[in-house]
Design an enzyme around this catalytic site. Structure first.
Site, PDB file in Angstrom:
ATOM      1  N   ASN A 147      31.316  44.622  32.192  1.00  0.00           N
ATOM      2  CA  ASN A 147      30.394  43.532  32.532  1.00  0.00           C
ATOM      3  C   ASN A 147      29.201  44.006  33.362  1.00  0.00           C
ATOM      4  O   ASN A 147      28.524  43.203  33.990  1.00  0.00           O
ATOM      5  CB  ASN A 147      31.153  42.393  33.238  1.00  0.00           C
ATOM      6  CG  ASN A 147      31.925  42.878  34.451  1.00  0.00           C
ATOM      7  OD1 ASN A 147      31.674  43.962  34.945  1.00  0.00           O
ATOM      8  ND2 ASN A 147      32.847  42.064  34.940  1.00  0.00           N
ATOM      9  N   ARG A 285      29.670  42.707  46.349  1.00  0.00           N
ATOM     10  CA  ARG A 285      30.817  42.085  47.003  1.00  0.00           C
ATOM     11  C   ARG A 285      30.338  41.397  48.273  1.00  0.00           C
ATOM     12  O   ARG A 285      29.531  41.953  49.020  1.00  0.00           O
ATOM     13  CB  ARG A 285      31.906  43.115  47.352  1.00  0.00           C
ATOM     14  CG  ARG A 285      32.745  43.570  46.168  1.00  0.00           C
ATOM     15  CD  ARG A 285      33.545  42.433  45.533  1.00  0.00           C
ATOM     16  NE  ARG A 285      34.301  42.871  44.360  1.00  0.00           N
ATOM     17  CZ  ARG A 285      33.924  42.697  43.096  1.00  0.00           C
ATOM     18  NH1 ARG A 285      32.785  42.095  42.805  1.00  0.00           N
ATOM     19  NH2 ARG A 285      34.686  43.114  42.100  1.00  0.00           N
ATOM     20  N   GLN A 314      37.553  34.889  48.316  1.00  0.00           N
ATOM     21  CA  GLN A 314      37.355  34.073  47.120  1.00  0.00           C
ATOM     22  C   GLN A 314      38.670  33.438  46.705  1.00  0.00           C
ATOM     23  O   GLN A 314      39.670  34.145  46.639  1.00  0.00           O
ATOM     24  CB  GLN A 314      36.790  34.940  45.986  1.00  0.00           C
ATOM     25  CG  GLN A 314      35.357  35.361  46.266  1.00  0.00           C
ATOM     26  CD  GLN A 314      34.685  36.074  45.122  1.00  0.00           C
ATOM     27  OE1 GLN A 314      33.538  36.452  45.236  1.00  0.00           O
ATOM     28  NE2 GLN A 314      35.366  36.315  44.033  1.00  0.00           N
ATOM     29  N   HIS A 333      31.520  33.174  41.758  1.00  0.00           N
ATOM     30  CA  HIS A 333      31.541  34.531  41.186  1.00  0.00           C
ATOM     31  C   HIS A 333      31.613  34.458  39.650  1.00  0.00           C
ATOM     32  O   HIS A 333      32.690  34.407  39.080  1.00  0.00           O
ATOM     33  CB  HIS A 333      32.760  35.275  41.749  1.00  0.00           C
ATOM     34  CG  HIS A 333      32.731  36.744  41.511  1.00  0.00           C
ATOM     35  ND1 HIS A 333      33.521  37.627  42.200  1.00  0.00           N
ATOM     36  CD2 HIS A 333      32.020  37.500  40.646  1.00  0.00           C
ATOM     37  CE1 HIS A 333      33.294  38.845  41.775  1.00  0.00           C
ATOM     38  NE2 HIS A 333      32.394  38.793  40.815  1.00  0.00           N
TER      39      HIS A 333
HETATM   40  P1  NDP Z   1      29.431  52.214  39.350  1.00  0.00           P
HETATM   41  O1  NDP Z   1      30.657  52.913  39.782  1.00  0.00           O
HETATM   42  O2  NDP Z   1      28.784  52.584  38.055  1.00  0.00           O
HETATM   43  O3  NDP Z   1      28.311  52.355  40.456  1.00  0.00           O
HETATM   44  C1  NDP Z   1      28.558  52.244  41.816  1.00  0.00           C
HETATM   45  C2  NDP Z   1      27.563  53.126  42.535  1.00  0.00           C
HETATM   46  O4  NDP Z   1      27.663  52.885  43.935  1.00  0.00           O
HETATM   47  C3  NDP Z   1      27.810  54.610  42.330  1.00  0.00           C
HETATM   48  O5  NDP Z   1      26.596  55.212  41.924  1.00  0.00           O
HETATM   49  C4  NDP Z   1      28.264  55.060  43.706  1.00  0.00           C
HETATM   50  O6  NDP Z   1      27.892  56.353  44.023  1.00  0.00           O
HETATM   51  C5  NDP Z   1      27.493  54.123  44.584  1.00  0.00           C
HETATM   52  N1  NDP Z   1      27.980  54.083  45.963  1.00  0.00           N
HETATM   53  C6  NDP Z   1      29.254  54.058  46.397  1.00  0.00           C
HETATM   54  N2  NDP Z   1      29.269  54.037  47.748  1.00  0.00           N
HETATM   55  C7  NDP Z   1      27.976  54.048  48.147  1.00  0.00           C
HETATM   56  C8  NDP Z   1      27.345  54.049  49.410  1.00  0.00           C
HETATM   57  N3  NDP Z   1      28.073  54.064  50.547  1.00  0.00           N
HETATM   58  N4  NDP Z   1      25.997  54.064  49.463  1.00  0.00           N
HETATM   59  C9  NDP Z   1      25.255  54.077  48.325  1.00  0.00           C
HETATM   60  N5  NDP Z   1      25.810  54.096  47.097  1.00  0.00           N
HETATM   61  C10 NDP Z   1      27.154  54.066  47.015  1.00  0.00           C
HETATM   62  O7  NDP Z   1      29.796  50.659  39.358  1.00  0.00           O
HETATM   63  P2  NDP Z   1      29.014  49.437  38.723  1.00  0.00           P
HETATM   64  O8  NDP Z   1      27.549  49.661  38.860  1.00  0.00           O
HETATM   65  O9  NDP Z   1      29.545  49.102  37.385  1.00  0.00           O
HETATM   66  O10 NDP Z   1      29.499  48.285  39.711  1.00  0.00           O
HETATM   67  C11 NDP Z   1      29.150  48.332  41.090  1.00  0.00           C
HETATM   68  C12 NDP Z   1      29.868  47.231  41.835  1.00  0.00           C
HETATM   69  O11 NDP Z   1      29.381  45.975  41.408  1.00  0.00           O
HETATM   70  C13 NDP Z   1      31.378  47.160  41.570  1.00  0.00           C
HETATM   71  O12 NDP Z   1      32.094  48.066  42.385  1.00  0.00           O
HETATM   72  C14 NDP Z   1      31.683  45.726  41.922  1.00  0.00           C
HETATM   73  O13 NDP Z   1      31.944  45.620  43.303  1.00  0.00           O
HETATM   74  C15 NDP Z   1      30.388  45.005  41.591  1.00  0.00           C
HETATM   75  N6  NDP Z   1      30.531  44.203  40.377  1.00  0.00           N
HETATM   76  C16 NDP Z   1      30.325  42.853  40.465  1.00  0.00           C
HETATM   77  C17 NDP Z   1      30.535  42.050  39.370  1.00  0.00           C
HETATM   78  C18 NDP Z   1      30.272  40.577  39.423  1.00  0.00           C
HETATM   79  O14 NDP Z   1      30.758  39.840  38.560  1.00  0.00           O
HETATM   80  N7  NDP Z   1      29.510  40.097  40.380  1.00  0.00           N
HETATM   81  C19 NDP Z   1      31.009  42.591  38.091  1.00  0.00           C
HETATM   82  C20 NDP Z   1      31.052  44.051  38.071  1.00  0.00           C
HETATM   83  C21 NDP Z   1      30.876  44.800  39.194  1.00  0.00           C
HETATM   84  P3  NDP Z   1      28.594  57.641  43.406  1.00  0.00           P
HETATM   85  O15 NDP Z   1      29.634  57.171  42.427  1.00  0.00           O
HETATM   86  O16 NDP Z   1      27.422  58.281  42.777  1.00  0.00           O
HETATM   87  O17 NDP Z   1      29.184  58.314  44.567  1.00  0.00           O
END
Ligand code: NDP
Length: 402
Positions: A147, A285, A314, A333
């Site tokens: 998603n 989140r 939630q 959400h």
């Molecule tokens: P990804 O894993 O593709 O991307 C998450 C990114 O966040 C990675 O690039 C990671 O860095 C980075 N990251 C982690 N910690 C930090 C930090 N401290 N500072 C800066 N960057 C950081 O996940 P998605 O993009 O698919 O999803 C991201 C989040 O969105 C999910 O974890 C979820 O919480 C939320 N989400 C919400 C939804 C909704 O319905 N509202 C649905 C889907 C997701 P790296 O891996 O490069 O270390």
């Protein structure tokens, strides 16, 4: 044979749909970057149906029962007398969704001695105490990418609706008014603004790509830098830390996972570093932002608007301040559970279950915890620890659960 406990959100108040607004959803062949869509051996649902609610059952009943497994589906997840608590003792597999999270805490792991697998039907497993999952030897998996694009579309919608003051203008129409000045006194063009994302993973990068067409200046910060080709293509400015990025941005969109490192990242101190009148869009989140600090900043004018679809806990209690604070554009959400997204995460959940029952490895990109360690996607994006504290407040919300 396994007992599978599936915690899903309630059906619509008007009952499970008998028909839908559209007859089909587009078929997506691959995700950006080449990751393949879920590949279960088969599915027992039609894409475009409501699968994420209790009666939708993620389309899993026929499949699980044909293998002799037991499927229990409930939305009753909070409090000591909840169905979830009562079913834990002999449950082998729990499936939950971030939209209506079954918080899995140390206490609940202790009550579930047979539990071996926790699947997040969607993305984001912060409702699970990952430290406890590691300790209890439970595998945690989620359906990465299912998603991500859905959420990125919601982010763009929310940025535009805040900056252009869409929701109050819509409300004037409902009220029978024609109050142009009331509508436009907080309305701006997005064009020319500085927009930054905290994290440029699947969602963050998709947001950047979608925003390029609006002729904005794009910024990002992440633990790892994107390739020089992508930075050049989107004309991105990279910031080594969140503080340096928020100082120059008119709009900040949060797209990192919730884990101990990111909990309450946007507190009074961080918000004070932002430009006066900036906007925050948080679909990542709720707990990445300090609840009261956000409300204070909207009251004082330090923030011009806040929107998102994620809350903590939630469901949010009726008196959650984000329901009534000024200049917000909150939804429940929902961004990652459009009917289009449901078809993908339901198929991904089935793929994970098929792998599990057949002893085949679960895809690396789906794994969060495995064999007592952060694994796969979890090892890349999360830090060990627990971000569920305070979840008990979810019991204050009461609905027609079953
Ligand atoms: P990804 O894993 O593709 O991307 C998450 C990114 O966040 C990675 O690039 C990671 O860095 C980075 N990251 C982690 N910690 C930090 C930090 N401290 N500072 C800066 N960057 C950081 O996940 P998605 O993009 O698919 O999803 C991201 C989040 O969105 C999910 O974890 C979820 O919480 C939320 N989400 C919400 C939804 C909704 O319905 N509202 C649905 C889907 C997701 P790296 O891996 O490069 O270390």
């Amino acid at each position: 044979m396994a007992k599978v406990l599936c915690v899903l959100y309630d059906d619509p108040v008007t009952g499970y749909p008998q028909s839908y607004a559209r007859d089909s959803v587009p078929i997506i062949k691959t995700y950006p970057g080449g990751q393949t869509l879920p590949t279960p051996r088969s599915i027992d649902f039609k894409a475009g149906q409501l699968l994420g609610s209790v009666s939708g059952e993620l389309g899993l009943r026929k499949f699980l029962e044909s293998l002799g497994h037991q499927l229990v589906v409930t939305s009753d997840k909070d409090g000591p007398n909840s169905r979830l608590e009562k079913e834990l003792a002999d449950t082998d597999i729990i499936i939950s969704q971030p939209f209506w999270p079954a918080y899995l805490t140390e206490e609940r792991f202790a009550k579930a001695p047979k539990l071996k697998l926790a699947i997040t039907a969607g993305i984001g497993s912060d409702h699970i105490d990952l430290q406890a999952a590691i300790k209890h030897g439970v595998t945690v998996a989620e359906v990465s990418y299912s998603n991500s694009i859905s959420v990125s579309e919601h982010v763009v919608m929310m940025i535009l609706s805040l900056v252009r003051n869409y929701i109050p203008s819509y409300q004037w129409v409902i009220k029978g008014g024609w109050n142009i000045a009331d509508c436009v006194q907080r309305s701006y063009d997005l064009e020319g603004m500085d927009v930054g994302t905290v994290a440029a993973g699947r969602i963050g990068l998709a947001v950047l790509r979608r925003l390029k067409a609006f002729d904005v200046k794009l910024h990002y910060t992440d633990r790892y830098r994107l390739s020089p080709e992508i930075e050049k293509e989107l004309n991105l400015t990279f910031h080594t830390d969140v503080e340096s990025m928020v100082k120059v941005c008119d709009v900040v969109t949060i797209n990192c996972p919730l884990h101990p490192e990111t909990e309450h990242m946007f507190d009074d101190r961080m918000i004070a570093k932002m430009k006066r009148g900036a906007y925050i869009i948080n679909t990542a989140r709720g707990k990445i932002c300090d609840r009261d600090a956000i409300a204070r900043a909207l009251e004082s004018g330090q923030l011009a608007g806040y929107a998102g679809d994620v809350w903590f806990p939630q469901p949010a209690p009726q008196n959650h301040i984000w329901r009534t604070m000024p200049h917000h554009g909150m939804t429940p959400h929902v961004s990652g559970t459009s009917l289009s997204a449901q078809a993908r995460y339901a198929a991904g959940t089935r793929e994970i279950l098929e792998c599990w029952f057949e002893g085949r490895p679960i895809r690396e990109e789906y794994l969060i915890v495995d064999k007592g360690h952060l694994a796969g996607a979890g090892a890349h994006s999360y830090s060990t620890g627990n971000a569920t504290s305070g979840w008990e407040e979810a019991t204050k919300f009461r609905t027609g659960t079953r």
